[in-house]
Design an enzyme around this catalytic site. Structure first.
Site, PDB file in Angstrom:
ATOM      1  N   ARG A  12      44.793 -27.611   8.659  1.00 52.03           N
ATOM      2  CA  ARG A  12      43.564 -27.520   9.447  1.00 52.03           C
ATOM      3  C   ARG A  12      43.792 -27.786  10.934  1.00 52.03           C
ATOM      4  O   ARG A  12      42.886 -27.603  11.750  1.00 52.03           O
ATOM      5  CB  ARG A  12      42.534 -28.514   8.920  1.00 52.03           C
TER       6      ARG A  12
ATOM      7  N   ASN B 239      35.646 -34.112  12.690  1.00 55.39           N
ATOM      8  CA  ASN B 239      35.974 -32.689  12.652  1.00 55.39           C
ATOM      9  C   ASN B 239      34.720 -31.929  13.069  1.00 55.39           C
ATOM     10  O   ASN B 239      33.688 -32.070  12.422  1.00 55.39           O
ATOM     11  CB  ASN B 239      36.413 -32.294  11.227  1.00 55.39           C
ATOM     12  N   GLY B 240      34.817 -31.176  14.154  1.00 58.75           N
ATOM     13  CA  GLY B 240      33.658 -30.425  14.632  1.00 58.75           C
ATOM     14  C   GLY B 240      33.612 -30.471  16.140  1.00 58.75           C
ATOM     15  O   GLY B 240      34.610 -30.778  16.799  1.00 58.75           O
TER      16      GLY B 240
ATOM     17  N   GLU C  89      46.576  -5.491   9.608  1.00 60.45           N
ATOM     18  CA  GLU C  89      46.920  -6.751   8.949  1.00 60.45           C
ATOM     19  C   GLU C  89      48.393  -7.109   9.203  1.00 60.45           C
ATOM     20  O   GLU C  89      48.733  -8.269   9.447  1.00 60.45           O
ATOM     21  CB  GLU C  89      46.622  -6.638   7.441  1.00 60.45           C
TER      22      GLU C  89
ATOM     23  N   LYS D 131      49.736 -10.487  11.043  1.00 66.97           N
ATOM     24  CA  LYS D 131      50.705 -11.399  10.407  1.00 66.97           C
ATOM     25  C   LYS D 131      51.883 -11.636  11.337  1.00 66.97           C
ATOM     26  O   LYS D 131      52.328 -12.759  11.518  1.00 66.97           O
ATOM     27  CB  LYS D 131      51.252 -10.825   9.088  1.00 66.97           C
TER      28      LYS D 131
ATOM     29  N   GLU E 146      50.972 -13.759  14.538  1.00 74.17           N
ATOM     30  CA  GLU E 146      50.573 -15.150  14.344  1.00 74.17           C
ATOM     31  C   GLU E 146      51.729 -16.050  13.912  1.00 74.17           C
ATOM     32  O   GLU E 146      51.726 -17.227  14.244  1.00 74.17           O
ATOM     33  CB  GLU E 146      49.384 -15.281  13.387  1.00 74.17           C
TER      34      GLU E 146
ATOM     35  N   LYS F 245      44.087 -23.298   9.825  1.00 78.21           N
ATOM     36  CA  LYS F 245      43.700 -22.400   8.740  1.00 78.21           C
ATOM     37  C   LYS F 245      42.190 -22.318   8.570  1.00 78.21           C
ATOM     38  O   LYS F 245      41.655 -21.276   8.221  1.00 78.21           O
ATOM     39  CB  LYS F 245      44.347 -22.852   7.440  1.00 78.21           C
TER      40      LYS F 245
END
Ligand code: F6R
Length: 618
Positions: free
Chosen positions: A27, A101-102, A491, A495, A498, A613
């Site tokens: 995260r 978180n936020g 796609e 990939k 990133e 993610k």
């Protein structure tokens, strides 16, 4: 974005907090920290720039006897990644710690107000205002009651949050709150747990409590009463029936299981994921999608479908549009959630909205779902995560059952989401009378062969590895394709960029002449998706065009395609597949290609820089 965990119980808190953070590291991973409430009534904060592994090392150097604590792994929004900006954050007195978180959108106003009242700030984060607000409330209106202080603080915040709070005066209690960012809770004999995501509970419990937006919870532990978890609405009323669910993932699903990285493991898991999703889906009456709970009349009345998603899931939407329009004859609009949320939409009571989201927590996608609900549309979610916010926001959910996807780059969720889209398209096609049952069955049988075809592609990873030299010296690359191939190209480019940090642009092959062809000179790598489909000849012309300008061509082609073999420098071969299923098979090569290029460039496969993610902020 950002992961939080909390624990209070009979055991030392640190092991769970560090393990929990490690599972949530997908995260965000620019800094990490932990706050431990010692039995002696003080709080010890340990935090550092970098990964959870660095925090773990720091923690080995200290000894704190603490059975209660909170921890955080960060993806920076406000304030650069640094020791100062790492969570937890504390108030002026150092008597309380907060993880978040936020985003607190009104933090500037609150900060000014708190500074005027004498508070001094140590970080440039939005989160620190919460710690000072709590301190202010505890001293004044809340009269020392943390629950009240939290309620009051939250009533002043705008934005989104999953919060964890500990206070030195209460060494066995932690407080949590949620609005717009995910938060799950659990209690066992050993203690009470909080986390941003159920993966932190792997190996601890399968029974989870899902907090709702606006709620606050107090988690405590005592020898006499054991672990308790009390949930309150924002006005302080107690919640008697919290939302609970059971997870059916086993703990090993979230481990690397002998693979060098999670991406390798998740690429390899694709055949199994697809098989799982297809199990028991075909009945004598057609495709079984009990999840939908929508009548044939309602389906017949659907006037248009909006598919809204982000990133890789958006690419699934592009694929879904083509098959839904061509099989079910329903007009489909595909939109990127971050744009869609600020556009006008044409919604009637017969409009269906499909949100596609692996994590089920992408803030923009969730906002789109809310927008469509408010406009009167039905919302269907295609997601991987049971009990996620998307699942709860939607009227119906198709779970893709791919199992936990840990690597930041999505692979198995992409193919599983595509397969879910096929099931949905076949279902709608049959129910609208646009496809006969016989054809539905034939297509389903073809779909059942897809796992086998993916298995075959997986044995050809050497072709992707062999193509990596084409990218090593490059500064940029182009991915071209037509029709379904354009989606696969998009796609593949996503990939590659990133995880390898090599610029990759995808373009419809025929459109290339209107600009991007200027990029091409000697040695420029161009990946061309050119399977044996109805536009193959057109795509071959595009290969010739880029070749003529010095490009190195890496072609994704079908076994036995002599023509493409002759004009390409590298071949990524796929076994023959029906045109509409070839994108599910072909993309596996491009996942492996991206991974090999990233390895060759020395990149971190599972945790690429700057990414997270679960994108829980807009
Ligand atoms: C790319 C990737 C992202 C996600 C995007 C949406 O590999 O993983 O582009 O697809 O952030 O995430 P979900 O699907 O969780 O809504």
């Amino acid at each position: 974005m950002c992961g939080i965990v909390g624990y209070t119980g009979k055991n030392q808190a640190l092991p769970f907090l560090l393990n929990g953070l490690a599972t949530l590291e997908y995260r965000g991973y620019d800094s990490a920290g932990v706050a431990l409430v010692s039995g002696a009534g003080s709080i010890e904060q340990i935090k550092c720039l970098g990964r959870v592994a660095a925090l773990k090392k720091l923690c080995e150097e200290i000894t704190v006897d603490a059975t209660c604590g909170i921890a955080h792994t960060r993806w920076a929004t406000h304030g650069e990644p640094s020791n100062f900006n790492a969570h937890p954050h504390s108030d002026c007195s150092g008597q309380l710690s907060v993880v978040h978180n936020g985003i607190i959108e009104n933090y500037q106003e609150l900060k000014q107000e708190l500074e005027k009242a004498g508070h001094s700030f140590k970080s440039s984060t939005d989160t620190e205002v919460i710690a000072h607000l709590l301190e202010e409330n505890l001293q004044h209106e809340a009269h020392g009651d943390m629950l009240v202080a939290l309620q009051l603080a939250i009533s002043r915040l705008t934005g989104s949050w999953a919060l964890g709070v500990v206070e030195a005066r209460e060494p066995h209690t932690l407080y949590v709150a949620r609005s717009g960012s995910p938060l799950v809770l659990a209690t066992t004999e050993d203690g009470a747990y909080a986390a941003s995501d159920i993966t932190a509970f792997a190996g601890i419990t399968n029974h989870v409590v899902n907090m709702e937006d606006g709620q606050i919870a107090r988690l405590s532990y005592s020898k006499d009463s054991g672990a308790t978890c009390k949930i309150f609405e924002s006005d302080g009323t107690s919640v008697s029936n919290p939302d609970t669910f059971d997870i059916d993932w086993d703990a090993s699903a979230a481990t690397m299981g002998g693979y060098p990285d999670f991406m390798a493991k998740e690429i390899a898991e694709q055949p199994e994921a697809v098989r799982r999703l297809l199990k028991n889906r075909l009945t004598p009456d057609g495709i079984r999608l009990d999840e939908l709970d929508i009548s044939t009349d309602e389906i017949a009345a659907i006037d248009r479908i909006y598919i809204v998603a982000c990133g890789t899931s958006y690419h699934v939407g592009l694929y879904a549009r083509t098959i839904i329009e061509s099989w079910a004859r329903i007009p489909v609009i595909v939109a990127q959630a971050s744009e869609f949320n600020y556009e006008e939409v044409l919604v009637t009571q017969h409009t269906l909205c499909i949100i596609i989201t692996q994590s089920g927590e992408t803030a923009d996608t969730l906002a789109s779902a809310r927008k469509m609900h408010a406009a009167g549309a039905k919302v269907l979610a295609i997601t991987n995560v049971v009990g996620s916010s998307a699942a709860r926001e939607a009227d119906a959910v198709v779970y893709v059952q791919a199992g936990p996807e840990v690597s930041v780059a999505s692979t198995k969720a992409y193919t599983a989401q595509m397969v879910a889209a096929v099931l949905l398209a076949l279902f709608l096609a049959e129910k609208t009378g646009n496809m006969r049952l016989k054809e539905v069955c034939t297509k389903f049988q073809e779909l059942e062969r897809v796992p086998q075809l993916i298995e075959e592609v997986l044995t050809r990873g050497w072709q992707d590895e062999a193509a990596t030299p084409a990218f090593i010296e490059a500064n940029s690359s182009l991915f071209l394709g037509r029709g379904f191939g354009a989606t696969t190209a998009a796609e593949g480019a996503l990939k590659l960029k990133e995880i390898s940090y090599l610029h990759a642009e995808s373009y419809p092959a025929g459109e290339m002449k209107h600009g991007p062809i200027a990029l091409i000179d000697q040695g420029f790598p161009v990946v061309v998706v050119c399977p044996d489909d109805h536009v193959r000849y057109k795509t071959i012309s595009n290969i010739e065009e880029v070749k003529a300008r010095g490009a190195v061509v890496i072609a994704l082609a079908t076994d036995g395609d002599q023509k493409v073999a002759q004009i390409s420098d590298y071949l990524l071969l796929v076994p023959a597949a029906p045109e509409y299923f070839s994108p599910i098979v072909g993309v596996v090569h491009l996942q492996m290609l991206a991974r090999f290029v990233a390895l060759a460039r020395g990149c971190d496969i599972d945790k690429p820089r700057n990414l997270a993610k679960s994108v829980t902020v807009e």
